[in-house]
Design a protein around this motif. Structure first.
Motif, PDB file in Angstrom:
ATOM      1  N   LEU A   1       8.149  -2.595  -3.011  1.00 49.67           N
ATOM      2  CA  LEU A   1       8.882  -1.354  -2.711  1.00 49.67           C
ATOM      3  C   LEU A   1      10.027  -1.071  -3.681  1.00 49.67           C
ATOM      4  O   LEU A   1      10.418   0.088  -3.842  1.00 49.67           O
ATOM      5  N   ALA A   2      10.558  -2.086  -4.318  1.00 52.18           N
ATOM      6  CA  ALA A   2      11.729  -1.910  -5.184  1.00 52.18           C
ATOM      7  C   ALA A   2      11.557  -0.815  -6.241  1.00 52.18           C
ATOM      8  O   ALA A   2      12.419   0.067  -6.352  1.00 52.18           O
ATOM      9  N   PRO A   3      10.468  -0.796  -7.017  1.00 51.83           N
ATOM     10  CA  PRO A   3      10.325   0.277  -8.016  1.00 51.83           C
ATOM     11  C   PRO A   3      10.213   1.663  -7.383  1.00 51.83           C
ATOM     12  O   PRO A   3      10.664   2.648  -7.968  1.00 51.83           O
ATOM     13  N   ALA A   4       9.638   1.737  -6.197  1.00 50.30           N
ATOM     14  CA  ALA A   4       9.523   3.024  -5.500  1.00 50.30           C
ATOM     15  C   ALA A   4      10.895   3.500  -5.037  1.00 50.30           C
ATOM     16  O   ALA A   4      11.264   4.662  -5.243  1.00 50.30           O
ATOM     17  N   ILE A   5      11.654   2.604  -4.432  1.00 51.92           N
ATOM     18  CA  ILE A   5      12.985   2.957  -3.923  1.00 51.92           C
ATOM     19  C   ILE A   5      13.891   3.393  -5.076  1.00 51.92           C
ATOM     20  O   ILE A   5      14.686   4.323  -4.929  1.00 51.92           O
ATOM     21  N   LYS A   6      13.742   2.763  -6.205  1.00 53.19           N
ATOM     22  CA  LYS A   6      14.552   3.101  -7.390  1.00 53.19           C
ATOM     23  C   LYS A   6      14.404   4.564  -7.800  1.00 53.19           C
ATOM     24  O   LYS A   6      15.323   5.158  -8.339  1.00 53.19           O
ATOM     25  N   GLU A   7      13.241   5.147  -7.515  1.00 49.74           N
ATOM     26  CA  GLU A   7      12.955   6.539  -7.890  1.00 49.74           C
ATOM     27  C   GLU A   7      13.494   7.566  -6.893  1.00 49.74           C
ATOM     28  O   GLU A   7      13.455   8.764  -7.168  1.00 49.74           O
ATOM     29  N   LEU A   8      13.982   7.127  -5.750  1.00 51.16           N
ATOM     30  CA  LEU A   8      14.399   8.044  -4.685  1.00 51.16           C
ATOM     31  C   LEU A   8      15.868   8.451  -4.858  1.00 51.16           C
ATOM     32  O   LEU A   8      16.735   8.086  -4.070  1.00 51.16           O
ATOM     33  N   LYS A   9      16.126   9.226  -5.867  1.00 52.80           N
ATOM     34  CA  LYS A   9      17.498   9.592  -6.252  1.00 52.80           C
ATOM     35  C   LYS A   9      18.224  10.440  -5.211  1.00 52.80           C
ATOM     36  O   LYS A   9      19.445  10.499  -5.209  1.00 52.80           O
TER      37      LYS A   9
ATOM     38  N   LEU B   1      15.310  -5.994  -4.877  1.00 59.27           N
ATOM     39  CA  LEU B   1      15.823  -4.699  -4.429  1.00 59.27           C
ATOM     40  C   LEU B   1      17.167  -4.320  -5.055  1.00 59.27           C
ATOM     41  O   LEU B   1      17.482  -3.134  -5.149  1.00 59.27           O
ATOM     42  N   ALA B   2      17.949  -5.295  -5.483  1.00 61.88           N
ATOM     43  CA  ALA B   2      19.299  -5.024  -5.992  1.00 61.88           C
ATOM     44  C   ALA B   2      19.336  -3.953  -7.091  1.00 61.88           C
ATOM     45  O   ALA B   2      20.111  -2.998  -6.979  1.00 61.88           O
ATOM     46  N   PRO B   3      18.520  -4.050  -8.145  1.00 63.39           N
ATOM     47  CA  PRO B   3      18.572  -3.009  -9.181  1.00 63.39           C
ATOM     48  C   PRO B   3      18.165  -1.628  -8.666  1.00 63.39           C
ATOM     49  O   PRO B   3      18.672  -0.613  -9.128  1.00 63.39           O
TER      50      PRO B   3
ATOM     51  N   ALA C   1       0.827  -1.219   0.000  1.00 66.71           N
ATOM     52  CA  ALA C   1       0.000   0.000   0.000  1.00 66.71           C
ATOM     53  C   ALA C   1       0.857   1.263   0.000  1.00 66.71           C
ATOM     54  O   ALA C   1       0.503   2.257  -0.651  1.00 66.71           O
ATOM     55  N   LEU C   2       1.975   1.238   0.718  1.00 68.84           N
ATOM     56  CA  LEU C   2       2.825   2.426   0.825  1.00 68.84           C
ATOM     57  C   LEU C   2       3.716   2.657  -0.400  1.00 68.84           C
ATOM     58  O   LEU C   2       4.142   3.787  -0.647  1.00 68.84           O
ATOM     59  N   ALA C   3       4.012   1.618  -1.143  1.00 76.11           N
ATOM     60  CA  ALA C   3       4.954   1.728  -2.260  1.00 76.11           C
ATOM     61  C   ALA C   3       4.616   2.849  -3.247  1.00 76.11           C
ATOM     62  O   ALA C   3       5.492   3.667  -3.565  1.00 76.11           O
ATOM     63  N   PRO C   4       3.378   2.968  -3.741  1.00 73.90           N
ATOM     64  CA  PRO C   4       3.088   4.068  -4.673  1.00 73.90           C
ATOM     65  C   PRO C   4       3.249   5.450  -4.037  1.00 73.90           C
ATOM     66  O   PRO C   4       3.637   6.396  -4.711  1.00 73.90           O
TER      67      PRO C   4
END
Length: 147
Positions: free
Chosen positions: A68-76, A96-98, A39-42
């Motif tokens: 969460l992985a796609p969300a974390i990827k955006e946190l530059k 999570l690696a990528p 729920a929090l990822a978006p």
């Protein structure tokens, strides 16, 4: 440490999504589980100003990590990430690696207590190698063997 559970995370997600200037988000030890992480990822994905994210000790499991992985990827702008003690397993670490690899400003990474074993460590190693700004890394308690 309020034990908001998955219901609390689901309820908070729309509000968190609107906090575009937020730089620090601490959801540590709230028992959100995979459902709460999903729920929090978006919402987290929209927090482009975030520099510190602590989502540790929530038992999000592999499903939560995958979400969460796609969300974390955006946190530059992220400099600190605590996703420790979540029992993400090898599947979560692989997902999570990528994302972690993209966090070029990261100085602190806590992924301890996730039981990802050798398979997860092998997936994470190339990503961690790219984090030239990293000054602290916690990978304790992950059942990493000698492989």
């Amino acid at each position: 440490d309020n034990n908001i559970g998955s219901e609390g995370a689901i309820a908070l997600a729309p509000a968190i999504k609107e906090l575009k200037s937020l730089t620090y988000l601490d959801i540590h030890d709230n028992n959100i589980g995979s459902e709460g992480a999903i729920a929090l990822a978006p919402a987290i994905k929209e927090l482009k100003s975030l520099t510190e994210l602590d989502i540790g000790d929530n038992n999000i499991g592999s499903e939560g990590a995958i979400a969460l992985a796609p969300a974390i990827k955006e946190l530059k702008s992220l400099t600190e990430l605590d996703i420790g003690d979540n029992n993400i397993g090898s599947e979560g670490a692989i997902a999570l690696a990528p994302a972690i690899k993209q966090l070029k400003s990261l100085t602190i990474l806590d992924i301890d207590g996730n039981n990802f074993g050798s398979e997860g460590a092998i997936a994470l190693a190339p990503a961690i190698k790219e984090l030239k700004s990293l000054t602290e890394l916690d990978i304790n308690h992950n059942n990493i063997g000698s492989e």
